[in-house]
Design an enzyme around this catalytic site. Sequence first.
Site, short mmCIF file in Angstrom:
data_model
loop_
_atom_site.label_atom_id
_atom_site.label_comp_id
_atom_site.label_asym_id
_atom_site.label_seq_id
_atom_site.Cartn_x
_atom_site.Cartn_y
_atom_site.Cartn_z
N HIS A 1 0.80 -1.23 0.00
CA HIS A 1 0.00 0.00 0.00
C HIS A 1 0.83 1.28 0.00
O HIS A 1 0.25 2.37 0.02
CB HIS A 1 -0.94 0.05 1.20
CG HIS A 1 -2.04 -0.96 1.15
ND1 HIS A 1 -3.28 -0.68 0.62
CD2 HIS A 1 -2.08 -2.24 1.56
CE1 HIS A 1 -4.05 -1.75 0.72
NE2 HIS A 1 -3.35 -2.72 1.29
N LYS B 1 -8.02 14.16 4.13
CA LYS B 1 -7.17 12.97 4.14
C LYS B 1 -6.21 13.12 5.31
O LYS B 1 -6.13 14.19 5.91
CB LYS B 1 -6.40 12.83 2.83
CG LYS B 1 -5.66 14.14 2.44
CD LYS B 1 -4.97 14.05 1.09
CE LYS B 1 -5.86 14.16 -0.12
NZ LYS B 1 -5.98 13.01 -0.96
N ARG B 2 -5.47 12.05 5.64
CA ARG B 2 -4.45 12.19 6.68
C ARG B 2 -3.50 13.33 6.31
O ARG B 2 -3.26 13.61 5.12
CB ARG B 2 -3.66 10.87 6.84
CG ARG B 2 -4.46 9.76 7.53
CD ARG B 2 -4.80 10.13 8.96
NE ARG B 2 -3.63 10.12 9.79
CZ ARG B 2 -3.38 9.23 10.76
NH1 ARG B 2 -4.25 8.28 11.02
NH2 ARG B 2 -2.29 9.31 11.48
N LYS C 1 1.34 14.50 0.84
CA LYS C 1 0.00 14.83 0.33
C LYS C 1 -0.13 16.33 0.06
O LYS C 1 -1.08 16.79 -0.55
CB LYS C 1 -1.07 14.36 1.31
CG LYS C 1 -1.13 12.83 1.48
CD LYS C 1 -2.18 12.42 2.49
CE LYS C 1 -2.16 10.96 2.85
NZ LYS C 1 -2.82 10.09 1.84
N THR D 1 -8.19 6.94 -2.34
CA THR D 1 -9.56 6.43 -2.50
C THR D 1 -10.56 7.57 -2.27
O THR D 1 -11.66 7.53 -2.81
CB THR D 1 -9.85 5.28 -1.52
OG1 THR D 1 -9.34 5.64 -0.22
CG2 THR D 1 -9.19 3.99 -1.98
N LYS E 1 -14.24 8.94 -4.11
CA LYS E 1 -15.49 9.31 -3.43
C LYS E 1 -15.97 10.68 -3.89
O LYS E 1 -17.16 10.90 -4.09
CB LYS E 1 -15.27 9.28 -1.90
CG LYS E 1 -14.98 7.86 -1.39
CD LYS E 1 -14.40 7.81 0.02
CE LYS E 1 -13.78 6.42 0.26
NZ LYS E 1 -12.96 6.35 1.49
#
Length: 713
Positions: free
Chosen positions: A263, A454-455, A460, A562, A566
């Site tokens: 992952h 998100k985290r 990111k 993911t 969404k």
Amino acid sequence: MAELGYDIDDIYEQEPDPGLGNGGLGRLAACFLDSMATLAIPATGYGIRYDYGIFKQTIQKGAQVEVPEEWLTLGNPWEFERPEFTIKVCFYGKTAHRTDKQGKLKVDWIDTQDVLAMAYDTPIPGYHNGVVNNLRLWSARSSAEFELEYFNDGDYIKACEDKISSENISRVLYPSDTVSKGVELRLKQEYFFTAASMQDIVRRFKAHNTDFGTFPDKVAIQLNDTHPAVAIVELMRILLDDEDLDWDTAWDITTRTFAYTNHTMLPEALESWPVKLFGELLPRHLEIIYEINHRFMAEVTMRYPHDLDRPRRMSLIDERGARRIRMSHLCIVGSHSVNGVSRLHTELIKSDIFKDFYDFSPEKFNAKTNGITQRRWLKKSNPRLSALISENIGEGWVTDLTELKKLVPFAEDGGFLDKWREVKQANKKDLAAYIKKEKGVDVDTGSIFDVQVKRIHEYKRQLLFALYLVAEYLSIKHGTAGDFVPRTAIIAGKAAPSYTMAKLTIKLVNNIAAVINRDPAVNDKLKVFFLENYRVSLAEKIFPASDLSEQISTAGKEASGTGNMKFMLNGALTIGTLDGANIEIADEVGEENIFIFGKKAHEIQELRKSGYDPRKFLLNSPVLEEALRLIEENFFSPFEKGIFNPICDSLLLNDPFMVFADFDDYLATQKKVSAAYLDRNSWAARSVLNTANSGMFSSDRTVSEYASEIWDV
Ligand code: 8GP
């Protein structure tokens, strides 16, 4: 409920989310369980029943403060305790080698300290198909025999201490999604739930079968990252020591049973355990790992007799410094399948972190692009959009998401577009009401709801979003913004409690929000909100109300994502880099309907190699320069001077995730977003096309691929 004087939504709010994971990896597993039940695949999910799941995030003076979430204290009505399936898990002790009556070498694992694993089952119903699968979570209990020793010696306190210590194994989830720290309690957790699950699987197999040769035909085990990697060794131990099979037979059964999903490529997330720690806790398992490695190294040497470095690189044991066991290598060697979670991520593991293994056994490697369950992420969480879709194309999409393609022609139907916009508007109103309740600030529902949830992680690039917001703020102040299209920026996510830079990012966003939201000069144009305690139930309010989805990771770093799916499913447009599943989203929706910017994965690699200097990019970007200067000069921290220095220094000195390199392109692309939003009809049409083309991102598709290509079920 109304008759009794209750609002049903107030009742729902009372129920805490079962926060049994950190981020994308755990949520993916939850979507897979829903899909497996709906596809009627007989499957069990195994894990730990943590007393404390992921912490509750509170914000105090703009900073994250973690509070334990006691999700079980008021009882959990969805689970069944199954004391009849209690399993003994052994730790520590030593091995004793002997020859049995037939002259065969036998190994006993003796003098162990034992803990009980108690099963709790949560039924997972499929969608309207009469199928109910099971999620079995293990809770640690002290073993009676263990305590008795001390009770007999009259050492009551010691007995109680040991009881507490063994029950601590399932106490709390480790709250970092990307750093593996190598602490003993974490290894205990991993072996605890893995050993209990393996014994459970073998018990079920033996209830109906006698020949272990058929085990891989009856059982497939998918390892969700390396956390349960020791299952491979545990099955070997059971087959060799308990079931008396020879090595080759046991190894053949094991490798045909296991498959491994990777992952992330982030080096700090790749698990490795110090040999010393591992050997003390699991002495028999260490012996088996040595034997696996010995045989594997012999194969590697045979295949590459002249390449002396290859065995060192591929070994299950990292010999540089204090010796450590590389869990990903164990997973690859012990499995028949290794998959990445998007097309790009799979190509990268083949060419980068697992290149030697891809050379050695290319047939093992395959891509399984992630997916999400539309039952939760559209039908349940966005009832208005679900109803509009079903009225026009029927309900088939609930179990076959590719049916959404039937929406494509509606993108040219003005009447339909009006209704589509009304739904989005109503959802935005709901979210605005939530923000008003939480923050006491009014939100313009006509503005672009621009969302990054998100985290919090440097890769990111929440900082890229923050710098953009500062730049926009400045352009409004300077009067250079022109016809500014109003925006509401919404950011949410948890930071690992020990991740200083991530926590500082939260503080920066909150401080920026405080200044911007209070400044009357920008108020009808720009607002910024950090919503606290991001979790599934909050996500369900956010996705349906979003216009713009921020997927802005440094290319090559986000394995899939993911959340991106969404947003798309709920009709948001994406602004994003060519990273993870964004690439496949762009393929599906078409480049006219997505805003792609930034350096590609190979360009990032090349720039890094050629010696990346963030200051060169800064010098060429006056907007970026001014935004950064504002932060440096404590405009957002007048009473805490210098607190954001670590952020500025990191960006200026090495900018590990190349925020500066992508900034100008990001800013230019955001301008295109604003211009596009002004044409409300064409924006709505693109929104419809996003939903219409999201069919391939159903976890039903993902799970079907695992079922046919890996599990053969
Ligand atoms: C996440 C990836 O970061 C994300 O891109 C992907 O969508 C998700 O997994 C599901 O595949 N990875 C992790 O959460 C992760 O690797 N965590 C473990 C290392 C602790």
